[in-house]
Enzyme design. Sequence first.
Site, mmCIF file in Angstrom:
data_model
loop_
_atom_site.group_PDB
_atom_site.id
_atom_site.type_symbol
_atom_site.label_atom_id
_atom_site.label_comp_id
_atom_site.label_asym_id
_atom_site.label_seq_id
_atom_site.Cartn_x
_atom_site.Cartn_y
_atom_site.Cartn_z
ATOM 1 N N GLU A 1 52.192 -11.775 65.539
ATOM 2 C CA GLU A 1 51.399 -12.146 66.745
ATOM 3 C C GLU A 1 51.153 -11.365 67.971
ATOM 4 O O GLU A 1 50.364 -11.546 68.993
ATOM 5 C CB GLU A 1 51.698 -13.527 67.301
ATOM 6 C CG GLU A 1 51.997 -14.796 66.217
ATOM 7 C CD GLU A 1 52.468 -16.150 66.982
ATOM 8 O OE1 GLU A 1 52.130 -17.075 66.145
ATOM 9 O OE2 GLU A 1 53.027 -16.045 67.957
ATOM 10 N N GLU B 1 50.826 -19.983 59.433
ATOM 11 C CA GLU B 1 51.600 -20.455 60.548
ATOM 12 C C GLU B 1 50.628 -22.100 60.818
ATOM 13 O O GLU B 1 49.480 -21.592 61.310
ATOM 14 C CB GLU B 1 51.952 -19.652 61.659
ATOM 15 C CG GLU B 1 53.159 -19.036 61.267
ATOM 16 C CD GLU B 1 53.908 -18.505 62.615
ATOM 17 O OE1 GLU B 1 53.640 -19.271 63.810
ATOM 18 O OE2 GLU B 1 54.210 -17.276 62.900
#
Length: 883
Positions: A461, A558
């Site tokens: 991320e 995710e």
Amino acid sequence: MTLCENSNCVPGFLLCLLFGVLPRVYSETLSLNGKWSLSNSNGSVLLPAEVPGCVHSALQKQGYIQDPYFRFNDVSYRWIAFDNWNYTTTFTVSTQLRSKQKVLLVFDGVDTIASIWLNGIGVGETDNMFQRYAFSVRDVLKDGDNVLKVSFLSPVLYASDQRRAHSAYRVPPDCPPDVQHGECHVNFIRKSSFSWDWGPSFPTMGLWRGVRLEAFDVLQLVLLSSVPLYSVSSSQWRVHVELHVDALQTTNGTISLSVPELESELIFQMQFLRGRTKKSFDLHINTSSEVKLWWPNGHGEQPSYLLTVGGFQDGFTILNTETKVYFRTVELVQEPVVGSPGLSFYFRINGKPIFLKGSNWIPAHSFQDRVTPDVLRDLLQSAVDANMNALRVWGGGVYEHDLFYSLCDEMGIMVWQDFMFACAMYPTDEDFLQTVREEVLHQVQRLKSHPSIIIWSGNNENEAALATNWFDIPESEKPTYLTDYVKLYVDNIRGIVQEEDQSRPFLVSSPTNGFESEQEGFVAKNPYDAHYGDTHFYTYTEDCLDWRTFPRTRFASEYGYQSWPSFSTLQPVSIEEDWSYNSPFFEHRQHHDSGNQQMLLQASLHFNLPNATDPHRRFTDTLYITQVMQAQCVKAQTEFYRRSRSEILEGKGGTMGALYWQLNDVWQAPSWSSIAFGGKWKMLHYFAQSFFSALLPVSFEDEGMLFIYAVSDLSHDLKLSAVVSVYDWSALDPVCTRRSESLLIPGGSAAAIFKQRVNPLLGGCGRCSRLTCLLAFHLEDSSGQRGPTNHHFLSSPKDAQGLQRPNITASVQEDKSLLTVTLHSSAVAPFVWLDVGNIPGRFSSNGFLMLSANTTVSFNAWRPTSAAELSKALAITSLADVY
């Protein structure tokens, strides 16, 4: 015999016999694992400690502290990480070991900032939890007792000092959110455990992996790697073998590489120069031998072959080891998609497109010495039993133990391997980059022989953090952070990975737009663009059963929803006053901002919240309803991704992966996991058994039209029909049943197999309405039902008319080692949950919709358990029971 760093390497004698040579003992090891002593900086604490281990584990074992997981102890024991600690051991060495020409003191894992002292002489320092360290100590050893001391600095204070020393500009974030009760500046130290939204802050110190002396003459095999590669042009396999050798002088000899089962061998003369060197060889596999391929779980077997490596000099064996080799190819396919402006994103294994089904893996314990082989085996077997074929080892934890990857090899679990960088910017001064380079090199060399690892990913991320400005970086300062990002992940990490391992792809980040991100300078304007790459997606306020809220992504790496674990998981770390959803303990344990409220808000969209007058019953019912909500939410999202594999709508779709967040837990707390700490399956994991089935029926509605898709991961085509049964909430017999025409469903596809407007469907069943009825459906071919039965609610269960308490009774039987539970219900019962407290094991099915008067499930006990014990512990809950 020589040594090998890989866990798969074991001594062998076959080559000695074949060559008519004798083994000579050129090396010797002395394990220093076991009993050490531990003391703090001022000597006020002195106690025994185990190695491998950590300070927290030692303090607890000796009764100095309670269970660190108990109640609020994660905060109460913060002092441990702020002190400095010393590990000390005394040992003797044999004359034979001391006579060797070189002796190394080897640490497989030091956590983290430490100086190493042997007999009062400093022999080395460490600054990276994820490295292996080796120090030359031959001249420091002595007769009699040798004293080894490892002095640890507080990782929290060290990280803070590093942050202060980095004065040129801020490297965010400084600290985690307050709700995590964590420590600051973790991005300035190469270690884990400063806190996350799923776990506590325990900045550990200790020798978390093995310690030993390695002594040798002539040369030592430090590491052996073997990576099979396939040449399309020649239709031939070759095994790329690398020998990392430490030679005391230039050494000439004969090297033999052999895969006997494939009748393939290579013998040649080799010279090893003095020092540590890497030698690379290609063993071409005999084209007349049939090579059996390694396949992911659900797509085939996982056969292995034995590669033997021998080294011979002057009639003596100087190298002799063997390791497993698995043959498979992997490609990450990013190419133009018909009807879309973007690129595909999917994995091809052995030339076959594979839909990745699975979850994300976090550390199994805050204290790595407590992650036993049984813990790893049980968690990974649970993944396989839920029809998973992939796990993402997430970049905020640790590089896992060798055994983890070996088990994934054997079980057919593909691994998406992150490097350990997550949710932060990182410094790029030369000292930091150097330790990262050593870390990456070590981990790639250690792990690249494992076929289970199908991709390396640079970080979690951090591209998204830069692109969407998580840390409020002023626009004028962004070029500095972009430069640092490319320097760390592209110039350094990617450069090392691509040089060391050409057998698998590398992504700079996750989520990312892949090739498109690269074209935009490695940080895309929108890394969440569903036309490219992989996506992380979370929403807690929108209706999780509305498929329109989900991104029609190429790959979902995710997504998820929280739930609380069962009472039996929480009970050992809490007391009675904690057993309320609004208690201080429940607030403290929740590390995701507003997480407890979000769970109830999401549950209330479709379920009545528990309202029992008894406080404890209301508490346990609330735990149950969070698991119902989580299971339904993740089910809906996963089924959306699976049915989107064969569709491109408005340029989006072609989804080829669904990895929900997260598989396992690090402690007893609310989280996104499907397996609670200790191994107990939540309702979500039982649901995963069905929604990850190789053949799955999936339903959804669009403007009053009911669609049922057949989703197939099979390699062959099937002619299938959908069978839809309409049930009244108040009766156990179906009101009516409808069957679609048979349709050929190609292997590896998803297609609509049933389509009908809901109102005419119900109208044809007489007395049904959306509020009074529900649907159950499955797939059939000429041999009968294929895959699981699924359900479709026509209204929110809280609005269902006719839903009543089913008064379920149970009978437990034992036949030899098989325990079965037969249930009898007087009514339709959604989300039937069987709980046996702290009896370890799992049911064959749980959390299910009971549509018949009698249902039998089995219980797989993980320790000897009688029918009487199981019957006494059994508690049964269904949805209507909590209203």
